[in-house]
Structures are given as structure tokens and as C-alpha cells.
Scaffold this active site. Sequence first.
Site, PDB file in Angstrom:
ATOM      1  N   ARG A  60       3.105   1.607  -8.469  1.00 58.92           N
ATOM      2  CA  ARG A  60       3.094   2.473  -7.274  1.00 58.92           C
ATOM      3  C   ARG A  60       4.066   3.653  -7.360  1.00 58.92           C
ATOM      4  O   ARG A  60       4.646   4.077  -6.363  1.00 58.92           O
ATOM      5  CB  ARG A  60       3.391   1.666  -5.998  1.00 58.92           C
ATOM      6  N   SER A  75      -0.940  -1.270   2.971  1.00 56.38           N
ATOM      7  CA  SER A  75       0.274  -2.082   2.801  1.00 56.38           C
ATOM      8  C   SER A  75       1.492  -1.188   2.995  1.00 56.38           C
ATOM      9  O   SER A  75       1.625  -0.176   2.322  1.00 56.38           O
ATOM     10  CB  SER A  75       0.337  -2.670   1.391  1.00 56.38           C
ATOM     11  N   GLU A 135       6.286   1.245   0.605  1.00 56.53           N
ATOM     12  CA  GLU A 135       5.314   1.925  -0.264  1.00 56.53           C
ATOM     13  C   GLU A 135       4.897   3.244   0.392  1.00 56.53           C
ATOM     14  O   GLU A 135       4.717   4.259  -0.264  1.00 56.53           O
ATOM     15  CB  GLU A 135       4.084   1.021  -0.463  1.00 56.53           C
TER      16      GLU A 135
END
Length: 305
Positions: free
Chosen positions: A176, A226, A296
Amino acid sequence: MNNHHVFEELINITSKENVMVNEPLKNHTYTRLGGNADFLVTPETYEQVQLIVKLANREEIPFTLLGNGSNLIVKDGGIRGIIMNLNKLNDIRTTDTKITAQSGARIIDVSRAALDVKLTGLEFACGIPGSVGGALYMNAGAYGGEIKDVLESAILVEPNGNLLTLRAEELDLEYRRSNIPDKGYIVLEGTFALKEGNYDEIKAVMDDLTFKRESKQPLEYPSCGSVFKRPPGYFAGKLIQDSGLQGTQIGGAQVSLKHAGFIVNKDNATAEEYISLIHHVQATVKEKFGVALEREVRIIGEDLE
Ligand SMILES: Cc1cc2nc3c(=O)[nH]c(=O)nc-3n(C[C@H](O)[C@H](O)[C@H](O)COP(=O)(O)OP(=O)(O)OC[C@H]3O[C@@H](n4cnc5c(N)ncnc54)[C@H](O)[C@@H]3O)c2cc1C
């Protein structure tokens, strides 16, 4: 340079239809949060992108890139300066086993284009709601696959406005993250190296992943997906669930009852409420399990004055 001149310069570079003034960013983000953009510009050519970057540099105008808005929380005060969105640069073309997609194409559409020409490798991306640019920036991934596995090269704009072609390895793609924010690159297009496959098999994998996503994720509410990265050795959703946080609400923002890793905008939340809930979740999980949850999702913009 005053705002009138910035507007004039932007319409000279693109056209009147491609420049929005005081545009509510809640209309452009998956969370449906955020104040206004001073200028939201949607260039139609690579040259226009370069000229806008050069204008922002020359006139020292703050500059922000907006992809599909699926991994962003924009604060209630909005964003000053020029916000650029590349959704009109969305061409997808196939050559043998390679697909080249422009930055504003949705990665879901690139995944479908691969299916159409029986190429395998991008099935994992069939439900990720980001653009190609945002997917490279985040090294987006799901169900065991990630952009890093399939990206061959990218064309980018450097902070000085020049074009640059890099091999995927040169983007330092990791879980990520990439070096795109550190280097200040703008992604213009990515080329994905895929393999010949079987239409029915590729489709079966995509159908299975879509089913899993639709049954587990609260797609009926606005969210940013998320909120947290997977902490080493744990699952963020499980930690949040085990902390008893599911259903916790601040204003209109709620820790999803369907998937604890999601915070949903259940009832006209403000960005302030949504961000307060993120902090509350981080503090509670840290207190109960000693694990620091790293976000994130990116938070940008200004608070309301
Ligand atoms: C319901 C839901 C499910 C999701 N599921 C997943 C999942 O399974 N896996 C996953 O990885 N993510 C998932 N996400 C998060 C998100 O879709 C990805 O992170 C996606 O890659 C973000 O792309 P975007 O275009 O929306 O970027 P944005 O949210 O618009 O922007 C994210 C960052 O990328 C930068 N950026 C955007 N375009 C460019 C460009 N052209 N050049 C340089 N920088 C750029 C922006 O400046 C910003 O900093 C999900 C989100 C939602 C809402």
C-alpha cells in the site's frame, strides 16, 4: 496571482468546461465528505497536465491531485489552490499481452478489458474502485494480488513538469505504498504485463471475488474502504471488532456493523466526525491490544475556520 487570473490561465490551458470553481469535493469522494476546491481542473491531454503543473510552480499556487476519490478524506474546509483530476484521460489499449491504461481510467475497467481479451493477472483489481493513477500511488491490491505483480512501466510527470518513463521497479512498490508521493510524481499512464488465459476461468475468479466483496463489505454506505493498513501479525478489522467498537458512532460516522475495518458515512457525517472516529478507534485498539493502527486512507485539506 489573484483567483480571477488563475481561472483565466486554467481556461486558456484547457477550456471553460474543464474548470470548476468552488466545487464541493464531497461530490468527488467516496466518503461523500469534504469542503470546496478553489479550482477543480480536468485536463484532456498530457501537455495540458504539464502546463498546469508549470503554472502552479511558477505562480506558487498550492496543487493537489485527486484520483477517483476512493482513498481520500477531504476535510470540511476544502482545499486551496488547484485540484487536478485526470478522469478525462481514460484510454485503455491492448497490445499482445500488454495493456496500457491512462491514469484516469478506473482500474476496474482495466481489469474488465483484460477479461475481454482473455488476459490474466488483473482479476484481483476487479472490485477496487480507484483510478489507475491512484492504484499505482497506493500499490492497490486485494485477495493476494497487487499492482506490483503486473505493472511493467509508467509514464509520469515530474514536479518540474517534465515527462518521465520509469520501470515498475523504480517506483519502489510495497504494501500500500510507492515512492510517487515522496518524488511528487503525477502518473499519466501505466502498462501492465499480463498472460494469456482462459475467458471462463478469468471470469469465474472475478465473479468469486465480487461475491466475496459484496457479501463482506458495507457497499450500501459511502466509505473509503479499509481505513487502516494490515498491522504485521494482525488483521485491523479483527482488532477493531475485538475491541467492541463495531457500531460506535460519532455524529453521522459509524464503525461498520458489517465489516469492522470500514467506517461508513451513515448519516451526513462531517469530515471532523469521521476523523474523530478514526482517532477513537486507533486510541481504543492501542489501549486494548498495544497495536498502533496505521491509516491507509489519506486525509487532505483544511479544517473549517
Ligand atoms: C468500497 C471500497 C473498497 C476498496 N477496496 C480496496 C481494495 O480491495 N484494495 C485496495 O488497495 N484499495 C481499496 N480501496 C481503496 C482505494 O480504492 C484504492 O486505494 C485506490 O487505489 C485509490 O485510487 P483513487 O483513484 O480513488 O485515488 P484517490 O483516493 O483519489 O487518491 C489517493 C492518493 O492517490 C493520489 N493520486 C491519485 N491519482 C494520482 C495520479 N494520477 N498521480 C499521482 N498521484 C495520484 C492522490 O493525490 C492521493 O494522494 C477501496 C475503497 C473503497 C471505497
